[in-house]
Write an enzyme that holds these catalytic residues in place. Structure first.
Site, PDB file in Angstrom:
ATOM      1  N   TYR A 169     -12.084  -2.615  -3.864  1.00  0.00           N
ATOM      2  CA  TYR A 169     -12.674  -2.651  -2.523  1.00  0.00           C
ATOM      3  C   TYR A 169     -14.204  -2.636  -2.543  1.00  0.00           C
ATOM      4  O   TYR A 169     -14.832  -2.151  -1.595  1.00  0.00           O
ATOM      5  CB  TYR A 169     -12.143  -1.475  -1.699  1.00  0.00           C
ATOM      6  CG  TYR A 169     -10.751  -1.693  -1.138  1.00  0.00           C
ATOM      7  CD1 TYR A 169     -10.440  -2.836  -0.394  1.00  0.00           C
ATOM      8  CD2 TYR A 169      -9.742  -0.740  -1.312  1.00  0.00           C
ATOM      9  CE1 TYR A 169      -9.176  -3.025   0.138  1.00  0.00           C
ATOM     10  CE2 TYR A 169      -8.461  -0.933  -0.784  1.00  0.00           C
ATOM     11  CZ  TYR A 169      -8.198  -2.076  -0.056  1.00  0.00           C
ATOM     12  OH  TYR A 169      -6.942  -2.262   0.487  1.00  0.00           O
ATOM     13  N   PHE A 174     -15.459   3.052   7.191  1.00  0.00           N
ATOM     14  CA  PHE A 174     -14.070   3.356   6.831  1.00  0.00           C
ATOM     15  C   PHE A 174     -13.835   3.409   5.326  1.00  0.00           C
ATOM     16  O   PHE A 174     -12.712   3.637   4.882  1.00  0.00           O
ATOM     17  CB  PHE A 174     -13.122   2.328   7.477  1.00  0.00           C
ATOM     18  CG  PHE A 174     -13.396   0.898   7.093  1.00  0.00           C
ATOM     19  CD1 PHE A 174     -12.886   0.351   5.912  1.00  0.00           C
ATOM     20  CD2 PHE A 174     -14.157   0.075   7.923  1.00  0.00           C
ATOM     21  CE1 PHE A 174     -13.134  -0.966   5.561  1.00  0.00           C
ATOM     22  CE2 PHE A 174     -14.425  -1.251   7.566  1.00  0.00           C
ATOM     23  CZ  PHE A 174     -13.904  -1.770   6.376  1.00  0.00           C
ATOM     24  N   ASN A 188      -2.041  -0.214   7.241  1.00  0.00           N
ATOM     25  CA  ASN A 188      -1.592  -1.568   7.608  1.00  0.00           C
ATOM     26  C   ASN A 188      -0.714  -2.238   6.550  1.00  0.00           C
ATOM     27  O   ASN A 188      -0.619  -3.462   6.463  1.00  0.00           O
ATOM     28  CB  ASN A 188      -2.767  -2.445   8.034  1.00  0.00           C
ATOM     29  CG  ASN A 188      -3.771  -2.700   6.918  1.00  0.00           C
ATOM     30  OD1 ASN A 188      -3.566  -2.260   5.785  1.00  0.00           O
ATOM     31  ND2 ASN A 188      -4.839  -3.397   7.237  1.00  0.00           N
ATOM     32  N   ARG A 248      -1.933 -14.591   4.025  1.00  0.00           N
ATOM     33  CA  ARG A 248      -2.822 -13.985   5.031  1.00  0.00           C
ATOM     34  C   ARG A 248      -2.199 -14.138   6.425  1.00  0.00           C
ATOM     35  O   ARG A 248      -2.211 -13.205   7.228  1.00  0.00           O
ATOM     36  CB  ARG A 248      -4.204 -14.653   5.005  1.00  0.00           C
ATOM     37  CG  ARG A 248      -4.997 -14.404   3.746  1.00  0.00           C
ATOM     38  CD  ARG A 248      -5.491 -12.990   3.631  1.00  0.00           C
ATOM     39  NE  ARG A 248      -6.480 -12.649   4.633  1.00  0.00           N
ATOM     40  CZ  ARG A 248      -7.116 -11.477   4.677  1.00  0.00           C
ATOM     41  NH1 ARG A 248      -6.847 -10.528   3.777  1.00  0.00           N
ATOM     42  NH2 ARG A 248      -7.998 -11.212   5.608  1.00  0.00           N
ATOM     43  N   LYS A 259       0.829  -1.207   0.000  1.00  0.00           N
ATOM     44  CA  LYS A 259       0.000   0.000   0.000  1.00  0.00           C
ATOM     45  C   LYS A 259       0.868   1.265   0.000  1.00  0.00           C
ATOM     46  O   LYS A 259       2.082   1.200   0.246  1.00  0.00           O
ATOM     47  CB  LYS A 259      -0.931  -0.045   1.213  1.00  0.00           C
ATOM     48  CG  LYS A 259      -1.922  -1.209   1.167  1.00  0.00           C
ATOM     49  CD  LYS A 259      -2.867  -1.203   2.364  1.00  0.00           C
ATOM     50  CE  LYS A 259      -3.834  -2.359   2.306  1.00  0.00           C
ATOM     51  NZ  LYS A 259      -4.852  -2.289   3.405  1.00  0.00           N
ATOM     52  N   THR A 304      -5.874  -7.655  10.529  1.00  0.00           N
ATOM     53  CA  THR A 304      -6.133  -6.390   9.836  1.00  0.00           C
ATOM     54  C   THR A 304      -5.642  -5.193  10.661  1.00  0.00           C
ATOM     55  O   THR A 304      -5.032  -4.262  10.121  1.00  0.00           O
ATOM     56  CB  THR A 304      -7.649  -6.253   9.552  1.00  0.00           C
ATOM     57  OG1 THR A 304      -8.066  -7.407   8.804  1.00  0.00           O
ATOM     58  CG2 THR A 304      -7.951  -4.994   8.768  1.00  0.00           C
ATOM     59  N   ARG A 332       2.256  -6.975   9.330  1.00  0.00           N
ATOM     60  CA  ARG A 332       1.543  -5.871   9.986  1.00  0.00           C
ATOM     61  C   ARG A 332       1.981  -5.702  11.438  1.00  0.00           C
ATOM     62  O   ARG A 332       2.046  -4.586  11.949  1.00  0.00           O
ATOM     63  CB  ARG A 332       0.034  -6.094   9.882  1.00  0.00           C
ATOM     64  CG  ARG A 332      -0.500  -5.874   8.464  1.00  0.00           C
ATOM     65  CD  ARG A 332      -1.870  -6.477   8.278  1.00  0.00           C
ATOM     66  NE  ARG A 332      -2.512  -6.061   7.032  1.00  0.00           N
ATOM     67  CZ  ARG A 332      -3.651  -6.561   6.585  1.00  0.00           C
ATOM     68  NH1 ARG A 332      -4.285  -7.494   7.269  1.00  0.00           N
ATOM     69  NH2 ARG A 332      -4.164  -6.129   5.443  1.00  0.00           N
ATOM     70  N   HIS A 343      -1.871  -5.532   1.419  1.00  0.00           N
ATOM     71  CA  HIS A 343      -3.127  -6.214   1.117  1.00  0.00           C
ATOM     72  C   HIS A 343      -2.804  -7.603   0.578  1.00  0.00           C
ATOM     73  O   HIS A 343      -1.858  -7.753  -0.197  1.00  0.00           O
ATOM     74  CB  HIS A 343      -3.919  -5.460   0.042  1.00  0.00           C
ATOM     75  CG  HIS A 343      -5.038  -6.280  -0.538  1.00  0.00           C
ATOM     76  ND1 HIS A 343      -6.295  -6.317   0.022  1.00  0.00           N
ATOM     77  CD2 HIS A 343      -5.078  -7.137  -1.593  1.00  0.00           C
ATOM     78  CE1 HIS A 343      -7.051  -7.154  -0.683  1.00  0.00           C
ATOM     79  NE2 HIS A 343      -6.337  -7.659  -1.670  1.00  0.00           N
ATOM     80  N   GLU A 359      -8.867 -10.553  -8.090  1.00  0.00           N
ATOM     81  CA  GLU A 359      -7.910  -9.461  -7.923  1.00  0.00           C
ATOM     82  C   GLU A 359      -6.717  -9.586  -8.873  1.00  0.00           C
ATOM     83  O   GLU A 359      -6.240  -8.585  -9.403  1.00  0.00           O
ATOM     84  CB  GLU A 359      -7.463  -9.393  -6.454  1.00  0.00           C
ATOM     85  CG  GLU A 359      -8.613  -8.971  -5.541  1.00  0.00           C
ATOM     86  CD  GLU A 359      -8.346  -9.171  -4.055  1.00  0.00           C
ATOM     87  OE1 GLU A 359      -7.225  -9.600  -3.689  1.00  0.00           O
ATOM     88  OE2 GLU A 359      -9.260  -8.897  -3.254  1.00  0.00           O
TER      89      GLU A 359
HETATM   90  P1  DAT Z   1      -7.860  -7.175   5.262  1.00  0.00           P
HETATM   91  O1  DAT Z   1      -7.051  -6.099   4.568  1.00  0.00           O
HETATM   92  O2  DAT Z   1      -7.146  -7.745   6.439  1.00  0.00           O
HETATM   93  O3  DAT Z   1      -8.390  -8.216   4.310  1.00  0.00           O
HETATM   94  P2  DAT Z   1     -10.547  -6.070   5.245  1.00  0.00           P
HETATM   95  O4  DAT Z   1     -10.714  -6.686   3.900  1.00  0.00           O
HETATM   96  O5  DAT Z   1     -11.609  -6.355   6.263  1.00  0.00           O
HETATM   97  O6  DAT Z   1      -9.144  -6.448   5.899  1.00  0.00           O
HETATM   98  O7  DAT Z   1     -10.469  -4.476   5.098  1.00  0.00           O
HETATM   99  C1  DAT Z   1      -9.781  -3.897   4.020  1.00  0.00           C
HETATM  100  C2  DAT Z   1      -8.994  -2.728   4.504  1.00  0.00           C
HETATM  101  O8  DAT Z   1      -9.891  -1.736   5.024  1.00  0.00           O
HETATM  102  C3  DAT Z   1      -8.051  -3.052   5.668  1.00  0.00           C
HETATM  103  O9  DAT Z   1      -6.816  -3.552   5.216  1.00  0.00           O
HETATM  104  C4  DAT Z   1      -7.919  -1.705   6.333  1.00  0.00           C
HETATM  105  C5  DAT Z   1      -9.302  -1.105   6.150  1.00  0.00           C
HETATM  106  N1  DAT Z   1     -10.150  -1.373   7.331  1.00  0.00           N
HETATM  107  C6  DAT Z   1     -10.754  -2.539   7.637  1.00  0.00           C
HETATM  108  N2  DAT Z   1     -11.434  -2.452   8.781  1.00  0.00           N
HETATM  109  C7  DAT Z   1     -11.280  -1.182   9.205  1.00  0.00           C
HETATM  110  C8  DAT Z   1     -11.735  -0.447  10.332  1.00  0.00           C
HETATM  111  N3  DAT Z   1     -12.508  -1.004  11.265  1.00  0.00           N
HETATM  112  N4  DAT Z   1     -11.339   0.855  10.447  1.00  0.00           N
HETATM  113  C9  DAT Z   1     -10.553   1.427   9.518  1.00  0.00           C
HETATM  114  N5  DAT Z   1     -10.083   0.796   8.429  1.00  0.00           N
HETATM  115  C10 DAT Z   1     -10.435  -0.494   8.271  1.00  0.00           C
HETATM  116 MG    MG Z   2      -9.713  -8.002   2.697  1.00  0.00          MG
END
Ligand code: DAT
Ligand code: MG
Length: 151
Positions: free
Chosen positions: A49, A57, A112, A85, A9, A91, A102, A115, A126
């Site tokens: 996304y 968020f 974080n 993962r 990222k 996350t 992370r 991805h 993806e």
């Molecule tokens: P991951 O990246 O672990 O697959 P995710 O798909 O649930 O997690 O979310 C995508 C991204 O969105 C994550 O890397 C960071 C952001 N994100 C997720 N949950 C969040 C939250 N509660 N507050 C702020 N950003 C968040």
């Molecule tokens: Mg995800």
């Protein structure tokens, strides 16, 4: 062989961690079969996304991922989707185990670092979103018989 999509990222790029994070996957024994730097358009970020549209968020997430260059990769290897993962960690970096990417390199959830696809269906989706088939290279690596019992 299984493939997954990984994106370093904008925070990873800005903090000069690209090499360190790529090294984690290389050291594990996984193979990079696609790699490029790009800056995501709003449209591309929204497509990537899509599952998060409407969440609190979401806007911050799209703003961050489009804020600067990212490094997009396809990584190949046995069990690579689940292993990446695990290597990334939770996350929220504050909840990620210390040895994970992370856990090592991040603090805030919106920064974080990395991805990674969360399953076979999202990996296929993806990879196809970021790479044309001719941008993915199948090749033999000399160390494969030292990584795999039966390469
Ligand atoms: P991951 O990246 O672990 O697959 P995710 O798909 O649930 O997690 O979310 C995508 C991204 O969105 C994550 O890397 C960071 C952001 N994100 C997720 N949950 C969040 C939250 N509660 N507050 C702020 N950003 C968040
Ligand atoms: Mg995800």
């Amino acid at each position: 062989m299984e493939r997954t999509f990984v994106m370093l990222k904008p925070d990873c790029v800005q903090r000069n961690l690209v090499g360190r994070v790529i090294t984690c996957f290389e050291e594990k024994g996984y193979k990079i079969v696609g790699l490029k730097m790009l800056r995501l358009s709003r449209e591309m970020a929204e497509e990537h996304y899509a599952e998060h549209r409407g969440k609190p968020f979401y806007e911050a997430l799209v703003a961050h991922i489009t804020s600067g260059p990212v490094v997009a990769m396809v990584i190949e290897g046995k069990g690579v989707i689940a292993a990446v993962r695990q290597m990334m960690g939770s996350t929220n970096p504050l909840e990620a185990a210390p040895g994970t990417i992370r856990g090592r390199f991040g603090v805030d959830v919106g920064r974080n670092v990395v991805h990674g696809s969360d399953g076979p269906a999202s990996a296929a989706r993806e990879v196809a979103l970021f790479f044309r088939p001719d941008e993915l290279i199948s090749y033999r690596r000399e160390d494969e018989r030292w990584v795999y019992e039966d390469p």
